[in-house]
Design a protein around this motif. Structure first.
Motif, short mmCIF file in Angstrom:
data_model
loop_
_atom_site.label_atom_id
_atom_site.label_comp_id
_atom_site.label_asym_id
_atom_site.label_seq_id
_atom_site.Cartn_x
_atom_site.Cartn_y
_atom_site.Cartn_z
N ALA A 263 0.75 -0.98 -0.30
CA ALA A 263 0.47 0.32 0.44
C ALA A 263 0.95 0.86 0.01
N HIS B 162 -2.99 -8.35 -4.51
CA HIS B 162 -2.23 -7.71 -4.85
C HIS B 162 -2.20 -6.76 -6.66
N TRP C 79 2.72 1.85 -2.80
CA TRP C 79 1.98 2.21 -4.58
C TRP C 79 1.27 4.15 -4.49
N ASP C 80 1.97 4.63 -3.32
CA ASP C 80 1.00 5.76 -3.09
C ASP C 80 2.72 6.64 -3.76
#
Length: 257
Positions: free
Chosen positions: A49, A251, A52-53
């Motif tokens: 996560a 994912h 991804w940012d």
């Protein structure tokens, strides 16, 4: 390289880039290369996560960076050398879009438009700039233009004519992946990814100046696996240089975006 060393490097770089900034989007500006190390380092560590940012912010920033370089180098004098142009930045933008959560089509449209400018093939040292052909092939595949084989052939011909072992080891596996993707041939895609892993192992991870991120993850191969799974190929690659998250349907689902 131990995971502890990788974690230390990623943590240090992330803190440095975020220091005094309003957020990740602000942190990646002008420091895209360092930020990309953070992003793919987080992916290698399983912090998907967070990765991804950073990847989402980088997909946008690499396009801005590449466009600025394109305009600065070729805007007033489109006869300069094709080498050391914005091509790697455009490819990085595609990698980050594919590995992150951004919609890939706008990125691919920009990459294809810029690399297909009429003057590009007339640039000095054009035959040495293999990244142009690679960027064209990648963006053409993402946009389903029907010209992937044409660009893959141009890449293969240029690499084989130059006959430099480093270029052969890197770019011919790419052409194999792209031809396999275009034809829906899983075995060809898998063989191409294996070639990219071999290149990374022999020429990147083993280099004397390789850092912990380069030793932990093969970006070329990882991005191509993500692309293959995104487009419906049920491929898994169990390899130390590819994060476990890439083989995880949570994912990177097969046929997902």
């Amino acid at each position: 390289m131990s995971s502890t060393t990788l974690a230390e490097l990623v943590t240090s770089e992330r803190e440095s880039l975020l220091n005094g900034k309003d957020g990740i989007e602000d942190a990646v500006v002008t420091f895209a290369r360092r930020a990309q190390s953070v992003a793919i380092g987080l992916l290698a560590l399983g912090d998907v996560a967070d990765a991804w940012d950073w990847l989402d912010a980088l997909a946008d920033e690499w396009v801005i960076d590449a466009n600025n370089k394109f305009d600065a180098k070729y805007g007033s004098e489109p006869s300069k050398s094709a080498q050391l142009g914005p091509w790697e930045a455009y490819i990085n933008a595609i990698y980050c879009a594919v590995l992150g959560r951004n919609t890939v089509e706008p990125t691919a449209e920009t990459v294809l438009e810029r690399t297909m400018e009429p003057f590009v093939d007339e640039l000095e040292n054009r035959s040495l700039a293999h990244r142009i052909d690679l960027a064209r092939a990648l963006s053409s595949y993402l946009l389903d233009t029907g010209t992937v084989a044409e660009h893959a052939t141009a890449l293969e011909d240029a690499v084989e004519e130059r006959n430099k072992p480093w270029a052969v080891a890197r770019y011919l596996p790419y052409a194999r992946v792209l031809r396999g993707l275009d034809a829906g041939d899983v075995s060809e895609v898998e063989a191409g990814i294996e070639g990219l892993l071999e290149f990374h192992r022999n020429h990147v991870a083993s280099a004397r100046d390789a850092d912990a991120v380069q030793k932990a993850l093969a970006l070329d191969a990882t991005a191509m696996l993500a692309l293959a799974r995104r487009d419906g190929m049920a491929i898994t690659v169990d390899h130390e240089l590819i994060p476990d998250a890439l083989n995880d349907a949570e994912h990177y689902p097969v046929g997902g975006t």
